[in-house]
Motif scaffolding. Structure first.
Motif, PDB file in Angstrom:
ATOM      1  N   MET A  41       2.070  14.948   2.362  1.00  0.00           N
ATOM      2  CA  MET A  41       2.608  13.597   2.481  1.00  0.00           C
ATOM      3  C   MET A  41       3.985  13.450   1.838  1.00  0.00           C
ATOM      4  O   MET A  41       4.631  12.410   1.987  1.00  0.00           O
ATOM      5  CB  MET A  41       1.638  12.598   1.835  1.00  0.00           C
ATOM      6  CG  MET A  41       0.250  12.581   2.468  1.00  0.00           C
ATOM      7  SD  MET A  41       0.292  12.202   4.237  1.00  0.00           S
ATOM      8  CE  MET A  41       0.805  10.483   4.194  1.00  0.00           C
ATOM      9  N   HIS A  42       4.443  14.469   1.132  1.00  0.00           N
ATOM     10  CA  HIS A  42       5.740  14.401   0.453  1.00  0.00           C
ATOM     11  C   HIS A  42       6.867  14.530   1.473  1.00  0.00           C
ATOM     12  O   HIS A  42       6.732  15.247   2.469  1.00  0.00           O
ATOM     13  CB  HIS A  42       5.832  15.524  -0.584  1.00  0.00           C
ATOM     14  CG  HIS A  42       7.050  15.466  -1.440  1.00  0.00           C
ATOM     15  ND1 HIS A  42       7.276  14.452  -2.346  1.00  0.00           N
ATOM     16  CD2 HIS A  42       8.123  16.297  -1.522  1.00  0.00           C
ATOM     17  CE1 HIS A  42       8.431  14.664  -2.955  1.00  0.00           C
ATOM     18  NE2 HIS A  42       8.952  15.771  -2.476  1.00  0.00           N
ATOM     19  N   PRO A  43       7.987  13.831   1.258  1.00  0.00           N
ATOM     20  CA  PRO A  43       9.113  13.920   2.202  1.00  0.00           C
ATOM     21  C   PRO A  43       9.617  15.356   2.377  1.00  0.00           C
ATOM     22  O   PRO A  43       9.581  16.151   1.436  1.00  0.00           O
ATOM     23  CB  PRO A  43      10.196  13.050   1.542  1.00  0.00           C
ATOM     24  CG  PRO A  43       9.454  12.127   0.635  1.00  0.00           C
ATOM     25  CD  PRO A  43       8.262  12.882   0.163  1.00  0.00           C
TER      26      PRO A  43
ATOM     27  N   GLN B 114      -5.439   9.253   1.926  1.00  0.00           N
ATOM     28  CA  GLN B 114      -5.974   7.891   1.860  1.00  0.00           C
ATOM     29  C   GLN B 114      -4.838   6.881   1.743  1.00  0.00           C
ATOM     30  O   GLN B 114      -3.774   7.184   1.204  1.00  0.00           O
ATOM     31  CB  GLN B 114      -6.881   7.722   0.639  1.00  0.00           C
ATOM     32  CG  GLN B 114      -8.079   8.635   0.584  1.00  0.00           C
ATOM     33  CD  GLN B 114      -8.847   8.427  -0.707  1.00  0.00           C
ATOM     34  OE1 GLN B 114      -9.138   7.305  -1.106  1.00  0.00           O
ATOM     35  NE2 GLN B 114      -9.166   9.527  -1.374  1.00  0.00           N
ATOM     36  N   THR B 115      -5.073   5.669   2.231  1.00  0.00           N
ATOM     37  CA  THR B 115      -4.169   4.553   1.993  1.00  0.00           C
ATOM     38  C   THR B 115      -4.776   3.692   0.892  1.00  0.00           C
ATOM     39  O   THR B 115      -5.923   3.259   0.997  1.00  0.00           O
ATOM     40  CB  THR B 115      -3.970   3.715   3.270  1.00  0.00           C
ATOM     41  OG1 THR B 115      -3.360   4.545   4.273  1.00  0.00           O
ATOM     42  CG2 THR B 115      -3.055   2.525   2.997  1.00  0.00           C
TER      43      THR B 115
ATOM     44  N   THR C 114       0.830  -1.196   0.000  1.00  0.00           N
ATOM     45  CA  THR C 114       0.000   0.000   0.000  1.00  0.00           C
ATOM     46  C   THR C 114       0.869   1.252   0.000  1.00  0.00           C
ATOM     47  O   THR C 114       2.054   1.226   0.321  1.00  0.00           O
ATOM     48  CB  THR C 114      -0.925   0.038   1.236  1.00  0.00           C
ATOM     49  OG1 THR C 114      -0.132   0.093   2.431  1.00  0.00           O
ATOM     50  CG2 THR C 114      -1.827  -1.180   1.262  1.00  0.00           C
ATOM     51  N   THR C 115       0.235   2.365  -0.346  1.00  0.00           N
ATOM     52  CA  THR C 115       0.894   3.658  -0.340  1.00  0.00           C
ATOM     53  C   THR C 115      -0.173   4.710  -0.081  1.00  0.00           C
ATOM     54  O   THR C 115      -1.342   4.388   0.126  1.00  0.00           O
ATOM     55  CB  THR C 115       1.624   3.922  -1.673  1.00  0.00           C
ATOM     56  OG1 THR C 115       2.404   5.121  -1.565  1.00  0.00           O
ATOM     57  CG2 THR C 115       0.638   4.049  -2.832  1.00  0.00           C
TER      58      THR C 115
ATOM     59  N   TYR D 113      -6.906  16.737  -3.144  1.00  0.00           N
ATOM     60  CA  TYR D 113      -5.850  15.714  -3.216  1.00  0.00           C
ATOM     61  C   TYR D 113      -4.472  16.363  -3.362  1.00  0.00           C
ATOM     62  O   TYR D 113      -3.507  15.959  -2.698  1.00  0.00           O
ATOM     63  CB  TYR D 113      -6.073  14.749  -4.396  1.00  0.00           C
ATOM     64  CG  TYR D 113      -4.783  14.082  -4.803  1.00  0.00           C
ATOM     65  CD1 TYR D 113      -4.212  13.086  -4.004  1.00  0.00           C
ATOM     66  CD2 TYR D 113      -4.081  14.495  -5.933  1.00  0.00           C
ATOM     67  CE1 TYR D 113      -2.993  12.525  -4.336  1.00  0.00           C
ATOM     68  CE2 TYR D 113      -2.876  13.929  -6.277  1.00  0.00           C
ATOM     69  CZ  TYR D 113      -2.330  12.946  -5.472  1.00  0.00           C
ATOM     70  OH  TYR D 113      -1.109  12.404  -5.793  1.00  0.00           O
ATOM     71  N   LEU D 114      -4.367  17.357  -4.224  1.00  0.00           N
ATOM     72  CA  LEU D 114      -3.069  17.995  -4.437  1.00  0.00           C
ATOM     73  C   LEU D 114      -2.546  18.611  -3.140  1.00  0.00           C
ATOM     74  O   LEU D 114      -1.349  18.525  -2.841  1.00  0.00           O
ATOM     75  CB  LEU D 114      -3.176  19.055  -5.537  1.00  0.00           C
ATOM     76  CG  LEU D 114      -3.428  18.512  -6.948  1.00  0.00           C
ATOM     77  CD1 LEU D 114      -3.649  19.653  -7.924  1.00  0.00           C
ATOM     78  CD2 LEU D 114      -2.284  17.629  -7.406  1.00  0.00           C
TER      79      LEU D 114
END
Length: 254
Positions: free
Chosen positions: A217-219, A17-18, A11-12, A210-211
């Motif tokens: 969620m980005h590192p 959301q997962t 999963t990601t 979502y964007l």
């Protein structure tokens, strides 16, 4: 437990959301099919035009010159490819690559309309498995696209493979600001104003929600730097722009 820790081998994350890894690319594709036609307008509205300065800074870091081979991944509507095509001249080549056919079509039409034809190619490609030979490009850029890639580590390794020794990768991406006031204002803007703007301009608030989530969620800057080094890049650095809301990471292929 953090959202990142909730992921498994299968999963990601898709925003908050997962989802199954095998499903993420299709879900991201749906977002960009939806926003492709109004992408340029929304970029200007969302960033108040500042995205043009971020991209100009990225081009200045690229050191691209006449005769170079350049790959612009997730090249979208062609802002970077247009500038690179002028820099490399008739002896060079620019490949605008995007996994999303709708975005690629918009970018191709935009560049053709602006007279960029002879030294530019358009390739539908997945960043995780680039369809190019080893040691092909002097420079690779990916602007606001890495956060949408399912396996970022695989993508970084793929980019390293197709770069020439001494070539450079530039990752322009939304990142993390450490200024608490700016962070609070940015969250309010991202989760309240941005979806409303998306609904007004594109009749699609969900894609812009979502964007906003995908940015969170980005590192962060240091994590992405470490990921690039783990992939094999050297002399890896980053520059924070607009208080760290955006960062440009640079890595060199040894």
């Amino acid at each position: 437990m953090t959202k990142q820790q909730e992921q498994t081998e299968d999963t990601t994350h898709f925003g908050y959301q997962t989802v199954a890894k095998k499903d993420k690319a299709e879900k991201v594709a749906e977002v960009f099919h939806s926003v492709a036609q109004k992408y340029d307008i929304m970029n200007d509205l969302m960033s108040f035009g500042v995205h043009r300065l971020w991209k100009r800074f990225t081009i200045e870091l690229s050191a691209v010159r006449q005769g170079h081979q350049v790959l612009d991944i997730a090249g979208g509507t062609g802002d970077l490819a247009f500038q690179f095509a002028k820099l490399v001249g008739p002896a060079g080549r620019v490949v605008l690559a995007d996994i999303n056919n709708s975005m690629l079509t918009v970018g191709r039409d935009k560049l053709i309309d602006r007279g960029i034809v002879d030294n530019t190619e358009f390739v539908q490609a997945n960043a995780e498995c680039l369809p190019f030979a080893d040691n092909t490009f002097n420079c690779i850029t990916i602007a606001f696209g890495l956060r949408n890639v399912t396996d970022k580590n695989a993508a970084l390794r793929s980019m390293l493979r197709v770069l020439k020794p001494g070539g450079r990768l530039l990752v322009l991406e939304f990142s993390k600001t450490e200024n608490p006031l700016l962070s609070k204002a940015y969250d309010l803007y991202s989760f309240s104003v941005l979806p409303a703007l998306g609904k007004l301009v594109t009749s699609d608030s969900d894609s812009y929600r979502y964007l906003a989530e995908s940015i969170r969620m980005h590192p962060d800057q240091e994590t992405l730097k470490e990921m690039m080094e783990d992939a094999g890049f050297v002399r890896t650095t980053y520059h924070n722009l607009t208080g760290g809301i955006v960062a440009v990471h640079k890595g060199i292929k040894p």
